[in-house]
Scaffold this active site. Structure first.
Site, PDB file in Angstrom:
ATOM      1  N   GLY A 215       0.817  -1.207   0.000  1.00 30.31           N
ATOM      2  CA  GLY A 215       0.000   0.000   0.000  1.00 30.31           C
ATOM      3  C   GLY A 215       0.854   1.261   0.000  1.00 30.31           C
ATOM      4  O   GLY A 215       1.912   1.319  -0.627  1.00 30.31           O
ATOM      5  N   SER A 216       0.393   2.259   0.737  1.00 30.38           N
ATOM      6  CA  SER A 216       1.040   3.571   0.676  1.00 30.38           C
ATOM      7  C   SER A 216       2.423   3.615   1.306  1.00 30.38           C
ATOM      8  O   SER A 216       3.157   4.588   1.107  1.00 30.38           O
ATOM      9  CB  SER A 216       0.142   4.616   1.339  1.00 30.38           C
ATOM     10  OG  SER A 216      -1.029   4.817   0.570  1.00 30.38           O
ATOM     11  N   THR A 217       2.811   2.589   2.073  1.00 34.74           N
ATOM     12  CA  THR A 217       4.187   2.589   2.579  1.00 34.74           C
ATOM     13  C   THR A 217       5.189   2.505   1.434  1.00 34.74           C
ATOM     14  O   THR A 217       6.333   2.954   1.565  1.00 34.74           O
ATOM     15  CB  THR A 217       4.425   1.425   3.558  1.00 34.74           C
ATOM     16  OG1 THR A 217       4.192   0.181   2.893  1.00 34.74           O
ATOM     17  CG2 THR A 217       3.517   1.540   4.766  1.00 34.74           C
ATOM     18  N   LYS A 219       5.109   4.239  -1.116  1.00 32.17           N
ATOM     19  CA  LYS A 219       5.324   5.590  -1.640  1.00 32.17           C
ATOM     20  C   LYS A 219       6.670   6.160  -1.218  1.00 32.17           C
ATOM     21  O   LYS A 219       7.157   7.109  -1.840  1.00 32.17           O
ATOM     22  CB  LYS A 219       4.183   6.504  -1.213  1.00 32.17           C
ATOM     23  CG  LYS A 219       2.863   6.150  -1.909  1.00 32.17           C
ATOM     24  CD  LYS A 219       1.670   6.902  -1.338  1.00 32.17           C
ATOM     25  CE  LYS A 219       0.376   6.452  -2.020  1.00 32.17           C
ATOM     26  NZ  LYS A 219      -0.832   7.043  -1.404  1.00 32.17           N
ATOM     27  N   SER A 273      -0.945  11.222   1.711  1.00 32.96           N
ATOM     28  CA  SER A 273      -0.939   9.939   1.010  1.00 32.96           C
ATOM     29  C   SER A 273      -1.804   9.985  -0.245  1.00 32.96           C
ATOM     30  O   SER A 273      -2.674   9.134  -0.471  1.00 32.96           O
ATOM     31  CB  SER A 273      -1.407   8.816   1.946  1.00 32.96           C
ATOM     32  OG  SER A 273      -0.880   7.570   1.529  1.00 32.96           O
TER      33      SER A 273
END
Length: 483
Positions: A215-217, A219, A273
């Site tokens: 997921g957004s980790t 990024k 995010s």
């Protein structure tokens, strides 16, 4: 008559030679196959005729041996078995070994040549030295904090000392008691069947062997690629990103859970995010650049050992632009172990330098004499120090002003990134809550710890699942224990 005696003596001599040749064949050429034969119990009897060496945490044994009184005399025993099972694994007279018990089996069983003064004599006599000791890198306070934080929910925690690569905590939940598998007999068979049939898979090491959409980790990796490639030169400048963003070559409109993502700067997009900003950046960087950056951080590495093998984290190298956009926000086929995401946080915290993680500090013999030091792997520069400094600034902003507030620790500088990863058919599965972070004291630039937490909470309401809400408090507890 004398001639008959001679013939008899010659025939007897030939029989003696044939006997000696056959004995040599059995002892030298066939020994391996006889040793490996399931019908040969001598090897197993010899293996369990003496206590097994200990696995130590902070100098204290977390494993031992108990005298069963049977032919396979000594069975494995565990202190705080469920707490340390993701580290030690199990050692079973029926089902073999796993994790450290397998990776360090020659040392623990006393068969490692390094334990013997004269290894050739041990080989000749087939004797075993007393089992050696394996000293782990685990910090018991951090291990307990991670275990208690998960509280039996499905998930995992991995914590690393960024400068050295020492693994400070490695927790998988729910866990199991490895001691129930130690011996042999019907009770062990029943325990094995129950553990393997359990719906929550307690024997799965979720920190090392399971991969999740990050997921957004992820990024963090995409931001690093954008900065290193020059696609972004100022983290406070607008990125000219639309909201929603139409995925290239499709009519699919990608939106955001947060407001204010249109034309947001990289720093603002990182704090909120914003999927649209990072999906577009991934397309701008391109497949080759994104794959190269992921590889630098450790993705697609099939050779990672700690010394137990670690499942390779995955970033596809064959994708169209729309798939690259989704991969840049940690979706599509992108998948990572918690240990891998702890490595990402550690590299950022350590000025862009990544030290491969390891779990064994040193190996000693039964008397505590050093047999082998820890691996001390070589550090490699994965991103420029200036890029790492910008990523640190953005991660601190997430904790101070964004969704990572619940990870803040008084007296420490903490950087983090939240993630709520969708999965399943049409993303209908219960999301995974992620949080990755690092911490350092305010009077130094050397990070104390890097942490990755993932929580699979099927009992929670879907709308209530978030990295900042479910995973960040666990990371906070681990970082607090590291002080």
């Amino acid at each position: 008559m004398i001639r008959g005696i001679r013939h008899t003596a010659a025939f007897s001599f030939l029989l003696l030679v044939a006997l000696l040749v056959n004995a040599a064949r059995v002892q030298v050429y066939e020994a391996g196959s006889y040793d490996a034969s399931p019908a040969n119990r001598r090897a197993a009897i010899a293996r369990y005729a003496q206590p097994r060496g200990a696995v130590l945490v902070a100098g204290r044994p977390v494993t031992g041996s108990r005298d069963s009184g049977g032919r396979l005399r000594y069975e494995r025993a565990y202190a705080d078995g469920p707490l340390y099972a993701p580290v030690t694994g199990y050692s079973s007279q029926t089902y073999g070994t796993s994790l450290l018990e397998r990776a360090e089996d020659p040392v623990l069983a006393g068969t490692d040549p390094r334990l013997a003064t004269f290894p050739w004599w041990d080989r000749l006599t087939r004797s075993h030295q007393p089992g050696g000791q394996v000293h782990t890198t685990i910090d018991p306070r951090m291990q307990r904090a991670a275990f208690a934080g998960l509280g039996g929910r499905k998930g995992a925690v991995a914590a690393i000392e960024p400068r050295t690569g020492r693994i400070l905590a490695l927790v998988s939940s729910p866990s199991y008691e490895p001691g129930v598998l130690s011996g042999n007999g019907p009770a062990v068979d029943r325990a094995w069947r129950l553990l393997n049939a359990a719906a929550d898979r307690p024997m799965l090491n979720r920190a090392l062997a399971e991969t999740y959409p990050p997921g957004s980790t992820f990024k963090v990796v995409t931001a690093a690629a954008a900065l290193e490639s020059g696609r972004v030169t100022d983290i406070d400048a607008p990125t000219d990103s639309p909201d929603p963003y139409v995925l290239p070559g499709t009519a699919t409109r990608l939106g955001n859970a947060a407001e204010g993502c249109a034309d947001a700067s990289l720093k603002e997009a990182f704090r909120a995010s914003c999927n649209t900003v990072f999906a577009r950046l991934g397309v701008d960087v391109g497949l080759r650049g994104m794959a190269a950056m992921a590889r630098r951080f450790g993705f697609n590495d099939r050779g990672l050992r700690i010394p137990s093998p670690v499942a390779p984290s995955r970033f596809d190298t064959r994708m169209d632009p729309a798939q690259v956009a989704l991969s840049a926000i940690g979706q599509y086929d992108t998948a990572a172990t918690p240990l891998q995401m702890a490595m990402v946080a550690a590299a950022v915290a350590n000025g862009g330098q990544l030290t491969p993680p390891y779990l064994v500090d040193e190996v000693t013999d039964a008397d505590g004499v050093l047999v082998a030091p820890g691996p001390h792997p070589a550090t490699r520069q994965v991103i420029n120090p200036a890029t790492a400094e910008q990523l640190q600034e953005m991660m601190v902003d997430v904790v101070e002003h964004g969704g990572g507030r619940r990870a803040a620790v008084k007296g420490l500088i903490v950087g983090g990134k939240t993630g709520t990863a969708q999965h399943g058919v049409h993303n209908e599965g219960t999301p995974y809550a992620w949080f990755i972070s690092w911490a350092r004291t305010k009077d130094t630039y050397e990070p104390t710890v890097a942490v990755a937490v993932v929580v699979e909470d099927a009992a929670a309401e879907r709308a209530d699942i978030s990295g900042g809400g479910n995973a960040a408090p666990i990371a906070r507890a681990v970082m607090t224990a590291a002080r």
